[in-house]
Design a protein around this motif. Structure first.
Motif, short mmCIF file in Angstrom:
data_model
loop_
_atom_site.label_atom_id
_atom_site.label_comp_id
_atom_site.label_asym_id
_atom_site.label_seq_id
_atom_site.Cartn_x
_atom_site.Cartn_y
_atom_site.Cartn_z
N LEU A 99 -1.11 12.38 2.45
CA LEU A 99 -0.36 12.00 4.28
C LEU A 99 -0.91 10.46 3.82
O LEU A 99 0.37 9.49 4.04
N GLN A 100 -1.68 10.03 3.18
CA GLN A 100 -1.64 8.52 3.99
C GLN A 100 -0.98 7.57 3.05
O GLN A 100 -0.72 6.96 2.74
N GLY A 101 -1.40 8.17 1.66
CA GLY A 101 -0.32 7.87 0.18
C GLY A 101 1.00 7.77 0.62
O GLY A 101 1.27 6.17 0.43
N ASN A 102 1.66 8.68 0.68
CA ASN A 102 3.06 9.16 1.12
C ASN A 102 3.42 8.11 2.05
O ASN A 102 4.61 7.37 2.37
N THR A 103 2.54 8.04 3.62
CA THR A 103 2.80 6.87 4.81
C THR A 103 2.59 5.53 3.85
O THR A 103 3.48 4.45 4.71
N ALA A 104 1.88 5.35 3.39
CA ALA A 104 1.33 3.76 2.83
C ALA A 104 2.97 3.76 1.98
O ALA A 104 3.85 2.42 2.31
N TRP A 105 3.00 4.58 1.35
CA TRP A 105 4.59 4.75 0.67
C TRP A 105 5.68 3.79 1.51
O TRP A 105 6.60 3.49 1.32
N HIS A 106 5.70 4.69 2.37
CA HIS A 106 6.84 4.80 2.71
C HIS A 106 7.73 4.32 3.94
O HIS A 106 8.59 3.74 4.59
N THR A 107 6.65 3.90 4.58
CA THR A 107 6.22 2.04 5.74
C THR A 107 6.76 1.27 4.44
O THR A 107 7.53 0.53 5.06
N LEU A 108 5.78 0.55 3.41
CA LEU A 108 6.08 -0.33 2.95
C LEU A 108 7.77 -0.44 3.02
O LEU A 108 8.63 -0.80 2.69
N PHE A 109 7.78 0.26 1.42
CA PHE A 109 9.27 0.98 0.42
C PHE A 109 10.28 1.11 1.17
O PHE A 109 11.66 0.71 0.82
N THR A 110 10.77 2.56 2.36
CA THR A 110 11.51 2.84 2.50
C THR A 110 11.56 2.49 3.92
O THR A 110 13.10 2.12 4.71
N VAL A 111 10.89 1.94 4.93
CA VAL A 111 10.98 1.81 6.27
C VAL A 111 11.49 0.04 5.94
O VAL A 111 11.90 -0.72 6.83
#
Length: 317
Positions: free
Chosen positions: A112-124
């Motif tokens: 959850l937290q790792g994927n949130t960090a990843w996608h807020t940075l790189f996807t969004v």
């Protein structure tokens, strides 16, 4: 099985340890024996009835777990409730086998937290090398991972944290500069001073005045990725400022990726997170592990903002 069950909304005292029936997995689910349950600020929102989607009582909180499948594989998994328990049924597309090089304690924040960090940075936010990126709560579960991930792609990270100890931790994780977030007074100018000018992208999870001051610190055509409102203030975004500086604002809620391409977006990011932990470029900060029965105490610790890194429950205790 033992589980933490809520029968009403309220303070940490509503989290009760009870004996409940084992979950019965549906056709597209697998039953996991849980060893660690991650605690997230979203769980506090659930408990206080301020979460983005409603829940029905009785309810077992918890949206990320580490555990084992019936065939003995160690996995991390995303759930939609049910994680604070000895067993949970999860969708087959939302659990991933943990490499032998990654421990349970290292794995627990990645779903959850790792994927949130990843996608807020790189996807969004779509950050790239050479950009200035603002990361709030930089010593927390999401923030500590986001600082490292952003720095590793060559971004200049400006980290916000409320204490000197947390700011020093953020610097040790790869931040180039830090900002004291314990007071909102003059926050915009302090961010710009630390960054040497406006930032190209920012993450935001507090809301209220902090959101407004973060928007004001963005450069023209800057990007803001909003993934929470820990301060409880769902303020309006200042449209005049957005237009004046061509700023893009996007909200992000991880469950919207659960069905995306049948989970392949999450599968790719999770693979990247495992690889980074395995090769030592991503460090997981342990914020403390509590026995399952002490879920209320764990919530108090997280809400107090006194902890750094990942807080979790050990379901075997």
């Amino acid at each position: 099985m033992r589980a933490i069950t809520m029968h009403e909304f309220g303070g940490p005292e509503v989290l009760k340890l009870e004996e409940v029936p084992d979950p019965e997995p549906r056709r597209a689910e697998v039953l996991i024996d849980v060893t660690r349950a991650g605690i997230n600020y979203a769980d506090i929102h659930v408990r206080e009835n301020t979460y983005l989607s409603p829940v029905e009582m009785p309810y077992i909180p918890g949206n990320e777990v580490v555990g084992t499948t019936p065939d003995g594989k160690r996995v991390i998994a995303l759930t939609q409730g049910g994680g604070y328990a000895e067993k949970v049924a999860v969708r087959r597309a939302l659990h991933w086998e943990i490499p032998d090089s990654v421990s349970d304690q290292q794995a627990v924040p990645l779903a959850l937290q790792g994927n949130t960090a990843w996608h807020t940075l790189f996807t969004v936010a779509r950050i790239s090398e050479g950009e200035k990126v603002l990361v709030p709560a930089a010593a927390g579960g999401v923030g500590s991972l986001a600082v490292q991930l952003a720095a590793q792609v060559g971004a200049t990270v400006i980290a916000m944290a409320s204490t000197e100890e947390k700011r020093q931790l953020a610097l040790g994780l790869g931040a180039s500069a830090v900002v004291d977030s314990s007071t909102e007074e003059g926050l915009t100018e302090r961010i710009k001073d630390a960054a040497g000018g406006p930032v190209h992208a920012a993450l935001e999870m507090t809301g209220g005045t902090t959101l407004h001051q973060t928007v004001a610190a963005l450069a023209p055509r800057g990007r803001l990725a909003v993934y929470g409102f820990a301060g409880g203030d769902l303020t309006d975004v200042p449209v005049h400022t957005l237009l004046q500086n061509s700023i893009s604002v996007a909200g992000f809620w991880l469950p919207h990726l659960y069905a995306a391409e049948r989970g392949t977006l999450l599968a790719r990011s999770t693979k990247g997170l495992f690889a980074a932990v395995s090769n030592g470029t991503l460090r997981v900060i342990d914020g403390g592990t509590y026995p399952l029965a002490d879920a209320a105490e764990a919530h108090r610790a997280l809400a107090s903002r006194s902890v750094t890194g990942k807080v979790s429950l050990d379901t075997c205790k």
